[in-house]
Design a protein around this motif. Structure first.
Motif, short mmCIF file in Angstrom:
data_model
loop_
_atom_site.label_atom_id
_atom_site.label_comp_id
_atom_site.label_asym_id
_atom_site.label_seq_id
_atom_site.Cartn_x
_atom_site.Cartn_y
_atom_site.Cartn_z
N TYR A 36 36.74 25.50 39.19
CA TYR A 36 37.26 26.75 38.67
C TYR A 36 38.33 26.48 37.62
CZ TYR A 36 35.13 29.00 42.74
OH TYR A 36 34.23 29.45 43.67
N GLN A 38 41.61 28.37 35.80
CA GLN A 38 42.51 29.49 35.92
C GLN A 38 43.51 29.48 34.77
OE1 GLN A 38 45.10 29.68 39.39
NE2 GLN A 38 45.09 31.91 39.35
N GLY A 41 48.18 33.61 34.51
CA GLY A 41 48.18 35.01 34.86
C GLY A 41 46.83 35.62 35.14
N LYS A 42 45.79 34.77 35.17
CA LYS A 42 44.43 35.29 35.37
C LYS A 42 43.86 34.79 36.71
CE LYS A 42 44.13 37.20 31.25
NZ LYS A 42 43.33 36.55 30.19
N ARG A 43 42.69 35.27 37.03
CA ARG A 43 42.02 34.85 38.25
C ARG A 43 41.28 33.53 38.03
NH1 ARG A 43 37.82 39.74 38.69
NH2 ARG A 43 39.25 40.69 37.20
N PRO A 44 41.06 32.74 39.08
CA PRO A 44 40.20 31.55 38.95
C PRO A 44 38.77 32.00 38.64
CG PRO A 44 41.50 31.45 40.97
CD PRO A 44 41.63 32.85 40.43
#
Lengths: 112, 115
Positions: A36, A38, A41-44
């Motif tokens: 993943y 990331q 400040g964002k999602r994986p």
């Protein structure tokens, strides 16, 4: 359970160079290995994954290799670009289980 | 489009208060997970569910609870919020093994500050 170790914790490369991140796991019953990305400040988000019946998988500039005997898998990013700068997580899932075990993450910094 | 959402996206609360974080997915995934993410600790599993009425404790479940009354939702409750629970919380869902897309998909996260 499962013990997933990820190295290095931080990695700094020059734009255009390659980056390699490695994860080791403990349970030979593990059969699915996603990576993943990331951004701050964002999602994986999934970037590539590999199953235990495959040794290598490529998708443009990224690739994942799996060594089942040694119980490790690696993420390879070639021709790195500044937008590759992010935290990368490996994960492991065991056969017949739906729970994922995550590595501690690698912060990749690509210097322009 | 199918998706996974979390609400609220940001929350400030006081110690001792009960807080519930919502997670909703429209993929009809059986498996749902709650993680917390703190600097230096990566993603740590709090609770997870493999289907309606099924809930399981993860590695850092103390002080948290979940319930699964339908396929789409897995709310996370902090029974009595503590400052140590200040974190970013991610919900995730997955189809499960054997599916073509068997990875976990993450929600956008909830930033929780406990004062």
């Amino acid at each position: 359970g499962e013990n997933v170790e990820q190295h290095p914790s931080t990695l700094s490369v020059q734009e255009g160079d390659s980056a390699v991140i490695k994860c080791t796991y403990s349970d030979s019953a593990s059969n699915y290995f996603p990576w993943y990305k990331q951004e701050l400040g964002k999602r994986p988000q999934l970037i590539i994954d590999i199953r235990s019946n495959v040794g290598e998988k490529k998708d443009q500039r990224i690739a994942v290799t799996l060594n089942k005997t040694a119980k490790h898998f690696s993420l390879h990013i070639t021709e790195t670009q500044p937008e590759d700068s992010a935290v990368y997580f490996c994960a492991v899932r065991k056969y017949n289980f739906n729970k994922f075990y995550f590595g501690s993450g690698t912060k990749l910094n690509v210097k322009p | 489009d199918a998706e996974i959402t979390q609400s609220p996206r940001h929350k400030i609360t006081e110690t001792g208060r009960q807080v519930t974080l919502a997670c909703h997915q429209t993929w009809n995934h059986n498996n749902m997970f709650w993680y917390r993410q703190d600097l230096g600790h990566g993603l740590r599993l709090i609770h997870y569910s493999y289907g309606v009425q099924d809930t399981n404790k993860g590695e850092v479940s103390d002080g948290y609870s979940v319930s699964r009354s339908n396929t789409e939702d897995l709310p996370l409750t902090l029974e009595s919020a503590a400052s140590s629970q200040t974190s970013v919380y991610f919900c995730a869902s997955s189809v499960g093994q054997g599916a073509r897309q068997e990875t976990q998909y993450f929600g956008p996260g909830t930033r929780l500050l406990v004062l």
